[in-house]
Design a protein around this motif. Structure first.
Motif, PDB file in Angstrom:
ATOM      1  N   ASN A 275      26.235  28.170 -11.388  1.00 45.01           N
ATOM      2  CA  ASN A 275      26.619  29.407 -10.689  1.00 45.01           C
ATOM      3  C   ASN A 275      25.398  30.248 -10.320  1.00 45.01           C
ATOM      4  OD1 ASN A 275      29.402  28.758 -10.998  1.00 45.01           O
ATOM      5  ND2 ASN A 275      29.233  29.423 -13.123  1.00 45.01           N
ATOM      6  N   ALA A 276      24.323  29.578  -9.931  1.00 50.80           N
ATOM      7  CA  ALA A 276      23.069  30.264  -9.595  1.00 50.80           C
ATOM      8  C   ALA A 276      23.082  30.849  -8.192  1.00 50.80           C
ATOM      9  CB  ALA A 276      21.902  29.293  -9.744  1.00 50.80           C
ATOM     10  N   GLY A 277      23.894  30.292  -7.312  1.00 58.54           N
ATOM     11  CA  GLY A 277      23.945  30.762  -5.936  1.00 58.54           C
ATOM     12  C   GLY A 277      25.372  30.900  -5.453  1.00 58.54           C
ATOM     13  N   TYR A 278      25.521  31.629  -4.353  1.00 60.99           N
ATOM     14  CA  TYR A 278      26.856  31.849  -3.786  1.00 60.99           C
ATOM     15  C   TYR A 278      26.743  31.729  -2.273  1.00 60.99           C
ATOM     16  CZ  TYR A 278      31.485  33.907  -3.173  1.00 60.99           C
ATOM     17  OH  TYR A 278      32.796  34.126  -2.856  1.00 60.99           O
ATOM     18  N   LYS A 279      27.518  30.817  -1.694  1.00 62.67           N
ATOM     19  CA  LYS A 279      27.496  30.605  -0.251  1.00 62.67           C
ATOM     20  C   LYS A 279      28.819  29.996   0.170  1.00 62.67           C
ATOM     21  CE  LYS A 279      24.552  28.616   3.351  1.00 62.67           C
ATOM     22  NZ  LYS A 279      23.370  27.792   3.631  1.00 62.67           N
ATOM     23  N   PHE A 280      29.304  30.386   1.317  1.00 64.85           N
ATOM     24  CA  PHE A 280      30.567  29.879   1.862  1.00 64.85           C
ATOM     25  C   PHE A 280      31.736  30.063   0.906  1.00 64.85           C
ATOM     26  CE2 PHE A 280      27.534  26.708   3.962  1.00 64.85           C
ATOM     27  CZ  PHE A 280      27.363  27.502   5.081  1.00 64.85           C
ATOM     28  N   GLY A 281      31.726  31.192   0.174  1.00 65.41           N
ATOM     29  CA  GLY A 281      32.831  31.520  -0.715  1.00 65.41           C
ATOM     30  C   GLY A 281      32.890  30.690  -1.983  1.00 65.41           C
ATOM     31  N   GLN A 282      31.787  30.055  -2.347  1.00 69.65           N
ATOM     32  CA  GLN A 282      31.796  29.251  -3.573  1.00 69.65           C
ATOM     33  C   GLN A 282      30.507  29.448  -4.358  1.00 69.65           C
ATOM     34  OE1 GLN A 282      31.763  25.004  -2.782  1.00 69.65           O
ATOM     35  NE2 GLN A 282      30.419  25.253  -1.028  1.00 69.65           N
ATOM     36  N   TRP A 283      30.618  29.314  -5.672  1.00 70.96           N
ATOM     37  CA  TRP A 283      29.468  29.363  -6.553  1.00 70.96           C
ATOM     38  C   TRP A 283      28.805  28.001  -6.550  1.00 70.96           C
ATOM     39  CZ3 TRP A 283      27.521  33.773  -7.958  1.00 70.96           C
ATOM     40  CH2 TRP A 283      28.361  34.891  -7.984  1.00 70.96           C
ATOM     41  N   LEU A 284      27.471  27.998  -6.548  1.00 69.03           N
ATOM     42  CA  LEU A 284      26.710  26.761  -6.438  1.00 69.03           C
ATOM     43  C   LEU A 284      25.764  26.591  -7.627  1.00 69.03           C
ATOM     44  CD1 LEU A 284      25.782  27.253  -2.694  1.00 69.03           C
ATOM     45  CD2 LEU A 284      27.552  25.732  -3.600  1.00 69.03           C
ATOM     46  N   ASN A 285      25.584  25.351  -8.023  1.00 66.68           N
ATOM     47  CA  ASN A 285      24.660  25.013  -9.103  1.00 66.68           C
ATOM     48  C   ASN A 285      23.385  24.428  -8.502  1.00 66.68           C
ATOM     49  OD1 ASN A 285      26.871  25.616 -10.692  1.00 66.68           O
ATOM     50  ND2 ASN A 285      27.343  23.489 -11.161  1.00 66.68           N
ATOM     51  N   THR A 286      22.285  24.551  -9.229  1.00 69.18           N
ATOM     52  CA  THR A 286      21.040  23.909  -8.813  1.00 69.18           C
ATOM     53  C   THR A 286      20.527  23.028  -9.945  1.00 69.18           C
ATOM     54  OG1 THR A 286      18.881  24.247  -7.777  1.00 69.18           O
ATOM     55  CG2 THR A 286      19.467  25.793  -9.498  1.00 69.18           C
ATOM     56  N   THR A 287      20.081  21.847  -9.573  1.00 70.42           N
ATOM     57  CA  THR A 287      19.493  20.904 -10.507  1.00 70.42           C
ATOM     58  C   THR A 287      17.980  21.022 -10.408  1.00 70.42           C
ATOM     59  OG1 THR A 287      21.353  19.379 -10.334  1.00 70.42           O
ATOM     60  CG2 THR A 287      19.268  18.439 -11.093  1.00 70.42           C
ATOM     61  N   TYR A 288      17.331  21.218 -11.543  1.00 68.95           N
ATOM     62  CA  TYR A 288      15.879  21.280 -11.582  1.00 68.95           C
ATOM     63  C   TYR A 288      15.327  19.932 -12.004  1.00 68.95           C
ATOM     64  CZ  TYR A 288      15.371  26.208 -10.642  1.00 68.95           C
ATOM     65  OH  TYR A 288      15.374  27.420 -10.019  1.00 68.95           O
ATOM     66  N   MET A 289      14.343  19.459 -11.234  1.00 71.80           N
ATOM     67  CA  MET A 289      13.672  18.198 -11.537  1.00 71.80           C
ATOM     68  C   MET A 289      12.165  18.458 -11.554  1.00 71.80           C
ATOM     69  SD  MET A 289      15.893  15.579  -9.161  1.00 71.80           S
ATOM     70  CE  MET A 289      15.508  14.090 -10.110  1.00 71.80           C
ATOM     71  N   GLN A 290      11.436  17.605 -12.244  1.00 71.83           N
ATOM     72  CA  GLN A 290       9.986  17.753 -12.254  1.00 71.83           C
ATOM     73  C   GLN A 290       9.308  16.400 -12.300  1.00 71.83           C
ATOM     74  OE1 GLN A 290       8.959  19.955 -15.836  1.00 71.83           O
ATOM     75  NE2 GLN A 290       8.212  18.068 -16.775  1.00 71.83           N
ATOM     76  N   LEU A 291       8.088  16.384 -11.768  1.00 67.03           N
ATOM     77  CA  LEU A 291       7.242  15.208 -11.826  1.00 67.03           C
ATOM     78  C   LEU A 291       5.856  15.658 -12.262  1.00 67.03           C
ATOM     79  CD1 LEU A 291       6.633  12.201 -11.261  1.00 67.03           C
ATOM     80  CD2 LEU A 291       6.053  12.887  -8.917  1.00 67.03           C
ATOM     81  N   ASP A 292       5.380  15.086 -13.372  1.00 68.92           N
ATOM     82  CA  ASP A 292       4.035  15.365 -13.859  1.00 68.92           C
ATOM     83  C   ASP A 292       3.102  14.343 -13.223  1.00 68.92           C
ATOM     84  OD1 ASP A 292       1.635  15.638 -15.316  1.00 68.92           O
ATOM     85  OD2 ASP A 292       2.716  16.200 -17.133  1.00 68.92           O
ATOM     86  N   LEU A 293       2.181  14.809 -12.387  1.00 67.71           N
ATOM     87  CA  LEU A 293       1.254  13.925 -11.684  1.00 67.71           C
ATOM     88  C   LEU A 293       0.068  13.520 -12.549  1.00 67.71           C
ATOM     89  CD1 LEU A 293       1.212  15.674  -8.183  1.00 67.71           C
ATOM     90  CD2 LEU A 293       2.544  13.675  -8.893  1.00 67.71           C
ATOM     91  N   GLY A 294      -0.006  14.063 -13.746  1.00 65.57           N
ATOM     92  CA  GLY A 294      -1.093  13.722 -14.653  1.00 65.57           C
ATOM     93  C   GLY A 294      -2.254  14.692 -14.552  1.00 65.57           C
ATOM     94  N   GLU A 295      -3.148  14.544 -15.483  1.00 60.47           N
ATOM     95  CA  GLU A 295      -4.332  15.405 -15.550  1.00 60.47           C
ATOM     96  C   GLU A 295      -5.136  15.284 -14.257  1.00 60.47           C
ATOM     97  OE1 GLU A 295      -6.851  18.102 -17.404  1.00 60.47           O
ATOM     98  OE2 GLU A 295      -5.091  17.224 -18.383  1.00 60.47           O
ATOM     99  N   PRO A 296      -5.436  16.413 -13.613  1.00 57.13           N
ATOM    100  CA  PRO A 296      -6.259  16.330 -12.397  1.00 57.13           C
ATOM    101  C   PRO A 296      -7.650  15.812 -12.742  1.00 57.13           C
ATOM    102  CG  PRO A 296      -5.199  18.474 -12.581  1.00 57.13           C
ATOM    103  CD  PRO A 296      -4.977  17.764 -13.881  1.00 57.13           C
ATOM    104  N   PRO A 297      -8.256  15.039 -11.850  1.00 54.40           N
ATOM    105  CA  PRO A 297      -9.614  14.557 -12.095  1.00 54.40           C
ATOM    106  C   PRO A 297     -10.580  15.752 -12.259  1.00 54.40           C
ATOM    107  CG  PRO A 297      -8.638  13.446 -10.192  1.00 54.40           C
ATOM    108  CD  PRO A 297      -7.696  14.547 -10.603  1.00 54.40           C
ATOM    109  N   PRO A 298     -11.644  15.564 -13.013  1.00 51.57           N
ATOM    110  CA  PRO A 298     -12.550  16.681 -13.295  1.00 51.57           C
ATOM    111  C   PRO A 298     -13.228  17.247 -12.042  1.00 51.57           C
ATOM    112  CG  PRO A 298     -13.381  14.623 -14.242  1.00 51.57           C
ATOM    113  CD  PRO A 298     -12.024  14.334 -13.693  1.00 51.57           C
TER     114      PRO A 298
END
Length: 176
Positions: free
Chosen positions: A148-171
């Motif tokens: 129920n994070a958002g509301y549009k077109f008369g309905q409550w909407l959910n959002t899925t959070y995803m992540q990608l760890d690209l690893g330690e940046p080179p020095p």
């Protein structure tokens, strides 16, 4: 469907009308964005002016036509967050399911690795299973769902959070 011949390149100001042509129908008819009013070209120019080498915008072209775009934004203005970005991808509805998102996300992640970004976050409408699958294919993991994070077109909407760890940046990468 046949594989599309695509060119993925940095966006220019000349692409902004095409970006609006792709984005505005989703605002008016979809839930991939929770904006509720179409963007004017002036608003799009202002948005574009806030993107730079560290927050790039890419476009995918097919036969000279922009058919999709992808970009990243800072997760936070706080200095400690400087190695994290949030990605966003939109595809022209005529070209969905034809590999455009795959090419854009691949190019965007490659560029972010080159920049020394460590973490990429995606906030995806939970009903957007195509985007969730695309991100998962690239190694993104689901971190949770905001109900129920958002509301549009008369309905409550959910959002899925995803992540990608690209690893330690080179020095040799910038610390910004």
């Amino acid at each position: 469907m046949a594989t599309l011949e695509l060119i993925v390149r940095p966006a220019t100001e000349a692409d902004l009308e095409a970006i609006n042509r792709i984005h505005n129908p989703e605002i008016l008819h979809g839930t991939a964005t929770w904006d509720t009013e179409a963007w004017t070209i002036e608003e799009r120019r202002e948005w574009f002016s806030h993107h730079d080498a560290m927050t790039p915008v890419l476009v995918a072209e097919h036969a000279g036509e922009v058919v999709g775009f992808a970009y990243v934004t800072l997760v936070s203005q706080k200095y400690g967050w400087r190695f994290a970005r949030e990605d966003t991808i939109y595809i022209d509805e005529r070209y969905r399911g034809r590999g455009v998102g795959e090419r854009l996300l691949s190019a965007l992640l490659e560029l972010l690795r080159e920049l020394g970004v460590r973490l990429v976050i995606a906030s995806i409408a939970s009903t957007n299973t195509a985007s969730i699958r695309l991100h998962a294919k690239h190694g993104f993991e689901v971190m949770g769902e905001m109900r129920n994070a958002g509301y549009k077109f008369g309905q409550w909407l959910n959002t899925t959070y995803m992540q990608l760890d690209l690893g330690e940046p080179p020095p040799d990468k910038p610390t910004w």
